[in-house]
Design a protein around this motif. Structure first.
Motif, PDB file in Angstrom:
ATOM      1  N   ILE A 104      32.790  26.301  15.307  1.00 53.97           N
ATOM      2  CA  ILE A 104      34.169  26.550  15.373  1.00 53.97           C
ATOM      3  C   ILE A 104      34.355  27.717  14.319  1.00 53.97           C
ATOM      4  CG2 ILE A 104      36.411  25.789  14.308  1.00 53.97           C
ATOM      5  CD1 ILE A 104      35.555  22.965  15.339  1.00 53.97           C
ATOM      6  N   GLY A 105      33.445  27.800  13.217  1.00 54.66           N
ATOM      7  CA  GLY A 105      33.625  29.137  12.402  1.00 54.66           C
ATOM      8  C   GLY A 105      33.323  30.211  12.922  1.00 54.66           C
ATOM      9  N   SER A 106      32.214  30.114  13.936  1.00 57.23           N
ATOM     10  CA  SER A 106      31.515  31.442  14.678  1.00 57.23           C
ATOM     11  C   SER A 106      32.921  31.905  15.299  1.00 57.23           C
ATOM     12  CB  SER A 106      30.617  30.933  15.560  1.00 57.23           C
ATOM     13  OG  SER A 106      29.584  30.379  14.623  1.00 57.23           O
ATOM     14  N   LEU A 107      33.566  31.064  16.085  1.00 52.61           N
ATOM     15  CA  LEU A 107      34.600  31.585  17.026  1.00 52.61           C
ATOM     16  C   LEU A 107      35.727  32.165  16.428  1.00 52.61           C
ATOM     17  CD1 LEU A 107      34.778  28.459  19.485  1.00 52.61           C
ATOM     18  CD2 LEU A 107      33.802  30.808  19.931  1.00 52.61           C
ATOM     19  N   LEU A 108      36.097  31.697  15.141  1.00 51.89           N
ATOM     20  CA  LEU A 108      37.318  32.317  14.220  1.00 51.89           C
ATOM     21  C   LEU A 108      36.821  33.561  13.772  1.00 51.89           C
ATOM     22  CD1 LEU A 108      38.305  29.110  12.464  1.00 51.89           C
ATOM     23  CD2 LEU A 108      39.668  30.473  13.927  1.00 51.89           C
ATOM     24  N   LEU A 109      35.405  33.817  13.339  1.00 52.48           N
ATOM     25  CA  LEU A 109      35.050  34.990  12.768  1.00 52.48           C
ATOM     26  C   LEU A 109      34.684  36.068  13.636  1.00 52.48           C
ATOM     27  CD1 LEU A 109      32.362  33.661  10.055  1.00 52.48           C
ATOM     28  CD2 LEU A 109      34.707  34.512   9.657  1.00 52.48           C
ATOM     29  N   MET A 110      34.795  35.330  15.045  1.00 56.05           N
ATOM     30  CA  MET A 110      34.471  36.497  16.060  1.00 56.05           C
ATOM     31  C   MET A 110      35.921  37.402  16.451  1.00 56.05           C
ATOM     32  SD  MET A 110      31.983  34.725  18.888  1.00 56.05           S
ATOM     33  CE  MET A 110      32.457  36.074  20.094  1.00 56.05           C
ATOM     34  N   LEU A 111      37.115  36.669  15.899  1.00 56.35           N
ATOM     35  CA  LEU A 111      38.195  37.307  16.473  1.00 56.35           C
ATOM     36  C   LEU A 111      38.585  38.745  15.590  1.00 56.35           C
ATOM     37  CD1 LEU A 111      40.631  34.248  15.759  1.00 56.35           C
ATOM     38  CD2 LEU A 111      39.719  34.930  17.786  1.00 56.35           C
ATOM     39  N   PRO A 112      39.060  39.634  16.303  1.00 52.79           N
ATOM     40  CA  PRO A 112      39.529  40.863  15.732  1.00 52.79           C
ATOM     41  C   PRO A 112      39.992  40.675  14.397  1.00 52.79           C
ATOM     42  CG  PRO A 112      39.883  40.972  17.918  1.00 52.79           C
ATOM     43  CD  PRO A 112      39.564  39.618  17.616  1.00 52.79           C
ATOM     44  N   ILE A 113      40.826  39.948  14.266  1.00 49.69           N
ATOM     45  CA  ILE A 113      41.648  39.707  13.087  1.00 49.69           C
ATOM     46  C   ILE A 113      40.790  39.478  11.686  1.00 49.69           C
ATOM     47  CG2 ILE A 113      42.229  37.420  13.070  1.00 49.69           C
ATOM     48  CD1 ILE A 113      44.921  37.708  12.137  1.00 49.69           C
ATOM     49  N   SER A 114      39.636  39.037  11.976  1.00 52.04           N
ATOM     50  CA  SER A 114      38.751  38.477  11.057  1.00 52.04           C
ATOM     51  C   SER A 114      37.951  39.639  10.401  1.00 52.04           C
ATOM     52  CB  SER A 114      37.596  37.654  11.502  1.00 52.04           C
ATOM     53  OG  SER A 114      38.301  36.334  11.828  1.00 52.04           O
ATOM     54  N   ASN A 115      37.930  40.709  10.789  1.00 54.98           N
ATOM     55  CA  ASN A 115      37.290  42.084  10.154  1.00 54.98           C
ATOM     56  C   ASN A 115      37.903  43.038  10.324  1.00 54.98           C
ATOM     57  OD1 ASN A 115      36.133  43.959  12.587  1.00 54.98           O
ATOM     58  ND2 ASN A 115      35.821  41.830  13.362  1.00 54.98           N
ATOM     59  N   THR A 116      37.458  44.316   9.421  1.00 55.35           N
ATOM     60  CA  THR A 116      38.255  45.279   9.063  1.00 55.35           C
ATOM     61  C   THR A 116      38.182  46.535  10.134  1.00 55.35           C
ATOM     62  OG1 THR A 116      36.212  46.385   7.888  1.00 55.35           O
ATOM     63  CG2 THR A 116      38.255  45.233   6.781  1.00 55.35           C
ATOM     64  N   THR A 117      37.183  46.215  11.203  1.00 55.76           N
ATOM     65  CA  THR A 117      37.055  47.198  12.401  1.00 55.76           C
ATOM     66  C   THR A 117      38.087  47.048  13.401  1.00 55.76           C
ATOM     67  OG1 THR A 117      35.364  45.699  13.494  1.00 55.76           O
ATOM     68  CG2 THR A 117      34.652  47.126  11.825  1.00 55.76           C
ATOM     69  N   GLY A 118      38.659  45.727  13.321  1.00 59.34           N
ATOM     70  CA  GLY A 118      39.731  45.273  14.424  1.00 59.34           C
ATOM     71  C   GLY A 118      38.989  45.069  15.646  1.00 59.34           C
ATOM     72  N   LYS A 119      37.708  44.793  15.879  1.00 56.37           N
ATOM     73  CA  LYS A 119      36.952  44.500  17.198  1.00 56.37           C
ATOM     74  C   LYS A 119      36.367  43.163  16.868  1.00 56.37           C
ATOM     75  CE  LYS A 119      35.929  49.634  17.863  1.00 56.37           C
ATOM     76  NZ  LYS A 119      34.905  50.416  18.122  1.00 56.37           N
ATOM     77  N   PRO A 120      35.839  42.594  18.229  1.00 58.89           N
ATOM     78  CA  PRO A 120      35.427  41.282  17.957  1.00 58.89           C
ATOM     79  C   PRO A 120      33.973  41.481  17.251  1.00 58.89           C
ATOM     80  CG  PRO A 120      36.384  41.759  20.174  1.00 58.89           C
ATOM     81  CD  PRO A 120      36.602  42.760  19.620  1.00 58.89           C
ATOM     82  N   LEU A 121      33.646  40.463  16.360  1.00 57.11           N
ATOM     83  CA  LEU A 121      32.346  40.588  15.696  1.00 57.11           C
ATOM     84  C   LEU A 121      31.362  39.983  16.907  1.00 57.11           C
ATOM     85  CD1 LEU A 121      30.454  41.030  13.324  1.00 57.11           C
ATOM     86  CD2 LEU A 121      31.175  38.673  12.650  1.00 57.11           C
ATOM     87  N   ALA A 122      30.148  40.435  16.877  1.00 57.41           N
ATOM     88  CA  ALA A 122      29.120  40.036  17.747  1.00 57.41           C
ATOM     89  C   ALA A 122      28.904  38.561  17.409  1.00 57.41           C
ATOM     90  CB  ALA A 122      27.956  40.984  17.526  1.00 57.41           C
ATOM     91  N   PHE A 123      28.494  37.865  18.445  1.00 58.41           N
ATOM     92  CA  PHE A 123      28.427  36.503  18.420  1.00 58.41           C
ATOM     93  C   PHE A 123      27.243  35.931  17.216  1.00 58.41           C
ATOM     94  CE2 PHE A 123      26.281  32.653  19.652  1.00 58.41           C
ATOM     95  CZ  PHE A 123      27.536  31.335  19.256  1.00 58.41           C
ATOM     96  N   ILE A 124      26.178  36.539  17.434  1.00 55.69           N
ATOM     97  CA  ILE A 124      24.762  36.321  16.763  1.00 55.69           C
ATOM     98  C   ILE A 124      25.355  36.446  15.210  1.00 55.69           C
ATOM     99  CG2 ILE A 124      24.060  38.607  16.808  1.00 55.69           C
ATOM    100  CD1 ILE A 124      22.099  35.411  16.374  1.00 55.69           C
ATOM    101  N   ASP A 125      26.189  37.633  14.685  1.00 62.37           N
ATOM    102  CA  ASP A 125      26.412  38.091  13.346  1.00 62.37           C
ATOM    103  C   ASP A 125      27.580  36.852  13.258  1.00 62.37           C
ATOM    104  OD1 ASP A 125      24.839  39.966  13.250  1.00 62.37           O
ATOM    105  OD2 ASP A 125      26.310  41.447  13.930  1.00 62.37           O
ATOM    106  N   ALA A 126      28.350  36.521  14.047  1.00 61.15           N
ATOM    107  CA  ALA A 126      29.731  35.456  13.518  1.00 61.15           C
ATOM    108  C   ALA A 126      28.891  34.245  13.166  1.00 61.15           C
ATOM    109  CB  ALA A 126      30.512  35.350  14.843  1.00 61.15           C
ATOM    110  N   LEU A 127      27.850  33.883  14.115  1.00 63.47           N
ATOM    111  CA  LEU A 127      27.139  32.564  14.071  1.00 63.47           C
ATOM    112  C   LEU A 127      26.367  32.432  12.628  1.00 63.47           C
ATOM    113  CD1 LEU A 127      26.255  29.774  15.594  1.00 63.47           C
ATOM    114  CD2 LEU A 127      24.113  31.194  16.208  1.00 63.47           C
TER     115      LEU A 127
END
Length: 446
Positions: free
Chosen positions: A26-49
């Motif tokens: 669940i945390g990985s999915l939330l951190l993948m959202l564009p709103i979670s990082n300053t780039t505004g792009k989805p974070l790679a799953f491996i980095d979010a995981l």
């Protein structure tokens, strides 16, 4: 057919493992959202995981700088994962149940017993209430101290946010920070307020909630349990010995203690001795430490915190039992005695099993990373033990890990948080009682 029947048939260790896995996902999915990082792009799953596992397993190893890469939303998600991971998902679920006045079943009490590393379910709900109370009070008081101190360095609103966030991170021995550029607390090596507040949080979270409860009731009971005595004495011994070793090894190192005055040297040595107890924060540059110091910190990280705490490692009580066994053997005594109490053979077997499983796990992971990562051996061993002990200290390898390396370290953090024995129970076959005993054999040892 009851859809929950399969879930209910799972043993407490398996539910414990599955619960942490779900929270990480669940945390990985939330951190993948564009709103979670300053780039505004989805974070790679491996980095979010990796980040979600590091937060939930209260480790602190990061592939993306928490203070500069993640937005406030992402940082709040990380803080929430740290809090849930540190206190345990079953503790948080119990809190919700208590709020809504729902009865806690025997099944749930057994899972709580596994989560809190207790020997019985007796008094487990009372312990959970104390855990929540102690956590709230300690984090609240220290967050206030942090906020007041940092209000001199930044706007008040930001200081309050930093105070709450870092109090959660330090108490849960997570090691995440918001100061940016992987600096941790290196800018506060001379600051006694920040140093002693952080060390109090780390030690409080690391000694375990059972010990905190025992200390809180000391005035009424006028005695401490054997567990508390062993934890406090071993914790104090490791901190004192660690401080002396680091002070001696780094005294003339111009990149660490060598450039500091006596106050900075003492604070720096003390803090670096406390933080390997699975905390992960640092006031000295870990990569600049001498190899002897780095190897000594590896030993401290492997020992880790105490049972029933927010930390990892093989635990102080396990190490105390091993030391006691060595001394008993050298003195020719059959029993291991600590504070005038004899320890059962089953406890000694469990300590040996945990230590050996931990060593084998660290060796295996280090061998794999030595094949996948192009870095020198000590850096790889340091990273492996840091992940296994859920410490979060790093010599700089984490951001350069390959995809395979990230997956391996993620699994190592997961195994370290749950404990090798719990993981073995969860993944192994169902235990059955032996109906017979084999004849005793003799063999030469040593």
């Amino acid at each position: 057919m009851n859809p929950n029947a399969g879930w209910l048939r799972l043993s407490p260790p398996r539910i414990f493992v599955a619960g942490f896995a779900v929270i990480i996902l669940i945390g990985s999915l939330l951190l993948m959202l564009p709103i979670s990082n300053t780039t505004g792009k989805p974070l790679a799953f491996i980095d979010a995981l990796f980040t979600a596992a590091s937060a939930t397993c209260v480790t602190g190893l990061v592939v993306k700088d928490t203070g500069t890469f993640f937005t406030t939303f992402g940082q709040v998600v990380i803080a929430a994962l740290i809090q849930v991971g540190g206190l345990g998902f079953m503790t948080m679920a119990t809190l919700i149940a208590l709020v809504f006045k729902r009865r806690i079943s025997l099944r749930e009490r057994l899972i709580l017993q596994e989560a809190m590393n207790q020997t019985s379910v007796e008094g487990i709900i009372g312990l959970i209430r104390k855990v929540l109370l102690y956590s709230l009070v300690i984090e609240g008081v220290c967050a206030t101290i942090f906020a007041v101190r940092w209000s001199f360095d930044m706007p008040v609103g930001r200081a309050i946010y930093f105070g709450i966030w870092h109090a959660i991170s330090m108490f849960n021995n997570a090691g995440f920070d918001l100061f940016g550029h992987f600096r941790s607390l290196t800018g506060y090596v001379y600051d006694p307020v920040v140093n002693f507040t952080a060390m109090f949080l780390i030690i409080s979270g690391g000694i375990g909630f059972v010990v905190m409860s025992d200390l809180a009731e000391y005035r009424k009971r006028q005695r401490l349990t054997l567990h508390t005595k062993v934890v406090l004495s071993m914790t104090a011994a490791l901190i004192v010995v660690g401080s002396l070793v680091i002070f001696v090894f780094e005294f003339t190192n111009p990149n660490t203690l060598g450039s500091l005055d006596w106050g900075g040297k003492l604070l720096g040595s003390l803090f670096q001795s406390v933080t390997p107890r699975t905390a992960g924060a640092n006031t000295l540059d870990i990569a600049s430490l001498r190899q002897a110091t780095q190897f000594f910190i590896i030993i401290l990280m492997f020992i880790g915190a105490s049972p029933g705490s927010t930390g990892g490692g093989i635990k102080t009580t396990t190490f105390a039992l091993l030391v006691g066994a060595v001394f008993s053997m050298l003195r020719g005594r059959e029993d291991i005695v600590l504070f005038k109490y004899r320890l059962a053979q089953a406890r000694i077997y469990k300590a040996l099993t945990i230590t050996l499983l931990g060593l084998l796990f660290v060796i295996g992971v280090t061998m794999i990373l030595s094949a996948t990562e192009d870095h020198h051996f000590l850096m790889i061993l340091f990273e492996t033990v840091s992940a296994f002990g859920t410490v979060g200290l790093s010599m700089g390898l984490t951001p350069d890990l390959t995809v395979v390396g990230k997956l391996v370290i993620t699994l190592t953090m997961f195994a370290g948080r749950l404990g090798p024995l719990t993981l073995a129970y969860a993944l192994g076959p169902k235990k059955g009682k032996e109906l017979y005993r084999h004849p005793e054999g003799k063999m030469i040892i040593g």
